[in-house]
Enzyme design. Structure first.
Site, PDB file in Angstrom:
ATOM      1  N   SER A  22      -0.710  -0.188  -2.823  1.00  0.00           N
ATOM      2  CA  SER A  22      -0.331   0.908  -4.020  1.00  0.00           C
ATOM      3  C   SER A  22       1.107   1.364  -3.879  1.00  0.00           C
ATOM      4  CB  SER A  22      -1.363   2.134  -3.364  1.00  0.00           C
ATOM      5  OG  SER A  22      -0.833   2.719  -2.235  1.00  0.00           O
ATOM      6  N   LYS A  23       1.465   2.234  -4.744  1.00  0.00           N
ATOM      7  CA  LYS A  23       2.581   2.676  -5.033  1.00  0.00           C
ATOM      8  C   LYS A  23       3.379   3.247  -3.667  1.00  0.00           C
ATOM      9  CE  LYS A  23       3.286   3.941  -9.699  1.00  0.00           C
ATOM     10  NZ  LYS A  23       2.366   4.786 -10.412  1.00  0.00           N
ATOM     11  N   ARG A  24       2.575   3.818  -2.535  1.00  0.00           N
ATOM     12  CA  ARG A  24       3.028   4.140  -1.381  1.00  0.00           C
ATOM     13  C   ARG A  24       3.631   3.021  -0.501  1.00  0.00           C
ATOM     14  NH1 ARG A  24      -1.410   7.429  -1.617  1.00  0.00           N
ATOM     15  NH2 ARG A  24      -2.500   5.825  -1.034  1.00  0.00           N
ATOM     16  N   ASP A  25       3.145   1.943  -1.066  1.00  0.00           N
ATOM     17  CA  ASP A  25       3.738   0.589  -0.161  1.00  0.00           C
ATOM     18  C   ASP A  25       5.120   0.383  -0.731  1.00  0.00           C
ATOM     19  OD1 ASP A  25       1.550   0.185   1.557  1.00  0.00           O
ATOM     20  OD2 ASP A  25       0.357  -0.139  -0.646  1.00  0.00           O
ATOM     21  N   GLY A  26       5.606   1.112  -1.541  1.00  0.00           N
ATOM     22  CA  GLY A  26       6.876   0.690  -2.314  1.00  0.00           C
ATOM     23  C   GLY A  26       6.757   0.175  -3.428  1.00  0.00           C
TER      24      GLY A  26
END
Ligand code: GLU
Length: 499
Positions: free
Chosen positions: A250-254
């Site tokens: 997801s976006k949290r993974d960069g």
């Protein structure tokens, strides 16, 4: 059978790596079977869809080389077709208008929750009488359209990735909404599960290849195919892309959008190669891990697509990108790096031979084009001396080494560079020979000479291979000049003005 597949992104965000990987699999499957690859933009969610996302998706697919044969088709332009099909289902009694108020649905769910039942619509408006309908209308209620799902149905398909999958009608949440309520028209906005089936029928899609997150939609869609009187296509649900912790990327993974990978200096070929490997493995002994989309298309099949999620691995992507860069001819690499260096503010000389020489040197350890400015700095910018370099220049014998080579390169500058094919090799041999000669002439160790030249020429202790670095610097008359500069530093440190 003619293979016709599609990628159907929703333009509610930039082209995501998950969608791009699904597009890769669609494209490879189509090419393998000489079929058609169709692009459909699923922009029925009018609030969240935006033209700039559509633009980003089209650009990203093109950049990756995932050229589509038909489309883009826009669902927002096909509403009439969807409404006609809904009308047909209403006439056949396969769908109906439901007038439930939101608070009534809420109350129904509360009861289900209290009874520890899964939330579902209890089909309460399935068989309304004409009088009941008229009464709801008179109250001003706007109906949704629901498609009938029988509890006792068993729905099964053989998924090309997952094998046999089956669902029970009773687990599908009751009669499903296929069109929203609407103030304006008789039939409100048609919804995803319905329009996707209408489009796949209309576009004669033979294989629906999409992410695993759509598996639970498939039984509902199969019932719609039946209701609309057409054969069901094949389905292939591809594994999700996971982060290192095993959760959905997801976006949290960069970085997750294709444009970001592009900006980070990954090449389209390497990224497409990597995405193919996220879930598919090439047949052993037939092809290696580094390949083009055309090569993968020759061997692509769903037999070699994993069921398990594919972990995204930055190290592997970096390695693969480096491998692709190393396969470029120096002139191709130079074409890629020139704009990167210019964007970094370097004044790049108009000297193709020199630039290619530089690319051969840096290409050995370059993994991403964005690393090129830092790696090439010493060739475009005067060195600044790190403390360690300054300390080194104070060592005994360093001054004499610098002066000797300064004189030597000053002499060499008077000669023209031999403009021959193996120019760099010849120049490097000449430099090597001079180093050897001076080691014995000055009675110093090779390590000291090499370290001194590197520190004096680049101001730092590490960098690309030294002798080719010297050759490239010398070609632009930078060696003698930089050694003079280093000599001045030594002189200033020893308190003497003359060198
Ligand atoms: N629009 C859907 C998505 O972006 C794809 C639907 C499908 O492939 O059936 O996830």
């Amino acid at each position: 059978m003619t293979v016709r597949v599609r990628i159907a992104p929703s333009p509610t965000g930039n082209l995501h790596i998950g969608t791009a990987r699904t597009a890769v699999f669609n494209c490879l499957f189509a090419r393998h079977h000489q079929g058609q690859f169709i692009l459909r933009i699923e922009d029925t969610d009018l609030e969240r869809s935006r033209p700039e996302f559509t633009e980003n998706i089209l650009e990203g697919l093109k950049w990756l080389g995932l050229n589509w044969d038909e489309g883009p088709f826009f669902q927002s332009e096909r509403m009439e077709l969807y409404r006609q099909k809904i009308q047909a289902l209403l006439v056949q009694g396969l769908a109906y208008r439901a007038y439930d108020a939101p608070e009534e649905l809420e109350a129904m769910r509360e009861v289900q929750k209290a009874n520890h039942e899964a939330p579902r619509y209890d089909n309460r408006h399935r068989d309304l009488t004409a009088e009941q309908e008229a009464a709801f209308k008179a109250e001003g209620r706007k109906p949704v359209i629901r498609f009938k799902i029988e509890d006792d149905r068993e729905i099964a398909w053989t998924d090309l990735v997952r094998g046999k999958v089956s669902w029970k009608g009773r687990d599908l949440g009751g009669d499903m909404v296929i069109a929203r309520a609407s103030e304006g028209s008789d039939i409100g906005q048609p919804l995803y599960n319905f329009v996707v089936v209408v489009d796949d029928i209309d576009m004669k899609i033979s294989h629906v290849i999409r992410g695993e997150d759509h598996i639970s939609n498939t039984p509902k869609q199969i019932l719609l195919y039946e209701a609309l009187g057409t054969a069901v296509p094949e389905f292939a649900h591809t594994p999700l892309i996971l982060n290192q912790a095993g959760a959905k990327l997801s976006k949290r993974d960069g970085v997750t959008s294709i444009a970001d990978f592009q900006a980070m200096g990954y090449s389209a070929e390497a990224l497409a190669n990597y995405m193919t490997l996220l879930g598919w493995s090439p047949p052993e002994g037939v092809m290696e891990e580094i390949f083009s989309l055309d090569q993968a298309a020759q061997h692509f099949s769903f037999d070699r697509v994993n069921k398990a999620g594919a972990k995204f691995d930055w190290d592997k992507l970096n390695w693969l990108n480096g491998q692709h860069l190393r396969r470029l001819a120096p002139s191709e690499l130079s074409q890629q790096l020139l704009p990167v260096w210019q964007a970094a503010g370097y004044e790049v000389p108009d000297d193709a031979v020199w630039l290619e020489g530089l690319c051969v040197l840096l290409g050995q350890s370059l993994n991403r084009t964005t690393e090129a400015p830092a790696m090439a700095q010493t060739f475009f910018v005067e060195p600044t001396f790190e403390q360690e370099a300054v300390d080194h220049l104070k060592q005994p014998n360093v001054g004499i080494i610098i002066q000797t080579f300064e004189k030597l390169f000053r002499e060499w500058e008077k000669e023209d560079l031999p403009m021959q094919e193996d120019l760099w090799k010849k120049l490097e041999e000449k430099i090597q020979a001079a180093i050897h000669e001076q080691i014995s002439a000055l009675g110093v160790k090779k390590g000291l000479v090499m370290k001194t030249l590197r520190m004096a020429l680049t101001g730092t202790k590490s960098g690309p291979e030294l002798v080719p670095t010297i050759a490239l610097l010398h070609a632009h008359k930078e060696v003698a000049k930089r050694l003079t500069q280093a000599n001045k530093i030594i002189a200033s440190m020893s308190g003497s003005a003359d060198t």
